[in-house]
Write a protein that holds these residues in place. Structure first.
Motif: not given
Length: 633
Positions: A235, A388, A391, A396, A400
């Protein structure tokens, strides 16, 4: 750490009161120091801080990475990423400094920014981990409160790192030459930015270009996590730069047929996680006339940030309220926002502004604003705090971002399978371009699969040179060299935006159209890629790609200026290290070891005495009656 350390597993998942077991490691356990096997749900700041403060009894921590993401959020980054190197300082606007208005990463626990006196490893939950667990259960686990009996299971961790203290110290030690081949102890974090322009720009002649107006379309390439080489950044990074790559490909034909009024400069920054290394270097080079254009050529900046987790099908347009106090900047930003909102009409996405005054989220655009007021917008999937939940962490990842595939699919079938995330990014792409670009869906699908699931795939293999193909997926991390994501984005961007001239491999690799061509190398970059193999053949058909794609250095200016304590630029360095490995074995009790040592010493002394006695009496012990020399038989 090469001293054997007894394995402790004080935090089984089913344990109801882990604090008592933590006290056993830090206070009451009879055989310190311990190597702590920590299940991932308990890899939290409170527990790690207790282990850190009791580090004299802790020799290391091994975190068992789960096979699935945890239900709750986890971010080892800070709550205010890059707060000291962005534009929002006390001088720029004290009201926005230090995330006073918006805490961008509220789940950040700061674990990545703590200093530990022991190594922390990540282990996959596989057979090797089960062997370690079983060794602990068989030999180290106390039963009914009793003290474990010898032999005990112990582990050695080999994790030798050369650098110590801080960047200024290790860089000074790099400069000390006591031998013909001095050993480097650390390296500045560095890589390369990737950029390309819709109109060829003379890259040999640096500095200002007359009558050139540039719009920078930017995204970041890098990510990080607590553990080395486990930073998928699905992300935080991939969603943004895959969208920008797809936009560049979708605009290729349009910009070649009718050049826009302004040149689009597609820019992919490296090192942004570590205080904006890539963007700060590009701005520095522009100011120093070491880049193809300068800041006077930059009209505006459009940055694509985290766009993979849209809530309610919304994207948010973030702008800087401080620079917009300048009327000309405000007018350009308003035009850009209106154009983007107009483009979103009729699409399955709404585009809005946050609706209240807040600073920009962490973004490369901030480094341009540090240099001068420039119009710009940052596109994100969050209105204020990050959506998120992982992070800059190892979670991540593809799972996800919902990049998943039906079971029993082959790698080739997965490569072509259109995931829901690909559809989400295509909607973002439609909005950016104000047109239908569904023909890019297969490429978005392939890029997501390549960057998040399997780098070594058939499509990526076609787009890179043959000398890199055998190393795809194995390049890993290197010091001061180009990383695998940078290489892949370079070749992807070239293939997606360039052309394929009919020239020989020799001319291609020598940056020319033919033997007489002396000018093309200033405007284009040529690369020979291995291509695909025709049906019923194993011989690939290579071809030349001509594009405007270039690499520029992503190394903090602080190291060129030798300002290792700079507050304006990133000063991150990375220690050199030797191979990381470990082993487990059984250790006898101290009494038995002393008994064994005593018996060994006794045997040695006894053997020495016997040797001395036998040697001193050798004539008597080994003499025998000699026969006369003239004896005959």
């Amino acid at each position: 750490f090469v001293h054997p350390n007894f394995i402790a597993d004080p935090f089984p998942i089913t344990e109801k009161r882990p604090e008592e077991n933590l006290d056993w490691v830090l206070k009451t356990g009879p055989n310190p120091p311990y190597l702590v096997i920590l299940e991932s749900p308990l890899f939290t700041r409170p527990i790690m801080m207790k282990l850190k403060n009791g580090s004299s009894r802790v020799a290391g921590v091994a975190v068992v990475a789960p096979n699935a993401n945890p239900p709750k959020g986890f971010s080892p980054h800070t709550t205010c990423p890059n707060e000291n190197t962005g534009v929002y300082t006390e001088e720029y606007d004290p009201a926005f400094a230090h995330c006073n208005v918006t805490m961008w990463n509220p789940l950040g626990n700061g674990l990545s920014y703590e200093e530990y006196d022991f190594p922390i490893f990540s282990m996959k939950d596989d057979n090797d981990t089960q062997i370690i667990r079983q060794c602990y259960l068989d030999h180290n686990r106390a039963v009914n409160g009793s003290t474990p009996q010898y032999p005990l299971c112990a582990m050695q961790l080999y994790s030798h790192m050369s650098a110590v203290t801080d960047t200024a110290t290790c860089m000074r030690r790099n400069d000390i030459n006591f031998s013909i081949s001095p050993e480097m102890v650390c390296d500045p974090l560095g890589d390369y930015n990737v950029w390309a322009s819709t109109r060829p720009i003379n890259n040999t002649a640096k500095g200002h270009k007359m009558f050139e107006s540039v719009v920078i379309a930017a995204a970041r390439l890098d990510s990080r996590s607590f553990f080395f080489d486990i930073a998928p950044g699905a992300e935080s990074g991939v969603s943004g730069f895959v969208t920008l790559l797809a936009a560049a490909q979708a605009l290729r034909n349009a910009t070649q047929e009718a050049q826009p009024n302004r040149t689009i400069l597609y820019t992919f920054f490296q090192g942004e996680t570590f205080d904006y290394i890539g963007s700060s270097r590009m701005v520095y080079d522009m100011q120093s006339n070491q880049f193809a254009v300068d800041l006077d050529n930059v009209h505006s900046v459009l940055e694509i940030g985290q766009v993979g987790l849209r809530a309610d099908s919304k994207l948010w347009l973030h702008s800087d309220p401080v620079s917009m106090k300048n009327s000309s900047v405000n007018n350009e930003v308003r035009k850009l926002i209106v154009n983007l909102q107009t483009a979103s009409r009729g699409l399955n996405v709404s585009v809005e502004e946050p609706g209240f005054s807040q600073p920009l989220p962490p973004s490369s655009f901030q480094r341009f604003l540090r240099a001068r007021p420039i119009p710009g917008v940052v596109i994100e999937d969050h209105q204020s705090a990050f959506t998120n939940r992982f992070y800059e962490s190892m979670y991540d990842n593809a799972e996800y971002l919902n990049v998943s595939y039906p079971t029993n699919m082959t790698p080739e079938e997965q490569l072509e399978f259109v995931t829901e995330t690909a559809k989400v990014l295509i909607v973002s792409l439609n909005f950016l371009l104000s047109r239908s670009v569904l023909f890019s869906l297969c490429k978005v699908t392939r890029m997501l699969y390549g960057f998040l699931v399997r780098t070594n795939n058939s499509w990526f293999q076609q787009l890179i040179p043959s000398d890199l193909a055998s190393h795809l997926g194995k390049l890993g991390h290197t010091f001061l060299k180009i990383s695998e994501p940078t290489l892949l984005v370079q070749y992807l961007l070239a293939n997606l935006t360039g052309s394929t001239p009919n020239i020989t491999q020799d001319n291609c690799q020598n940056q020319r159209e033919d033997e007489e061509d002396k000018e093309s190398k200033h405007f284009y970059y040529y690369m020979w890629v291995q291509g695909a193999a025709p049906p019923n053949s194993t011989q690939r058909e290579g071809y030349c790609v001509r594009s405007t794609v270039r690499l520029s250095k992503a190394l903090s200016p602080a190291f060129d200026l030798r300002d290792y304590t700079s507050t304006n630029f990133s000063t991150w360095t990375e220690s050199r290290w030797k191979s990381i490995k470990g082993r487990i074995f059984l250790v006898a009790s101290h009494d038995l070891e002393m008994l064994t040592l005593g018996v060994g010493v006794g045997v040695l002394i006894t053997s020495l005495i016997l040797t001395y006695v036998i040697s001193s009496k050798a004539d008597m012990l080994f003499s025998a009656g000699r026969e006369p020399a003239n004896a005959t038989y």
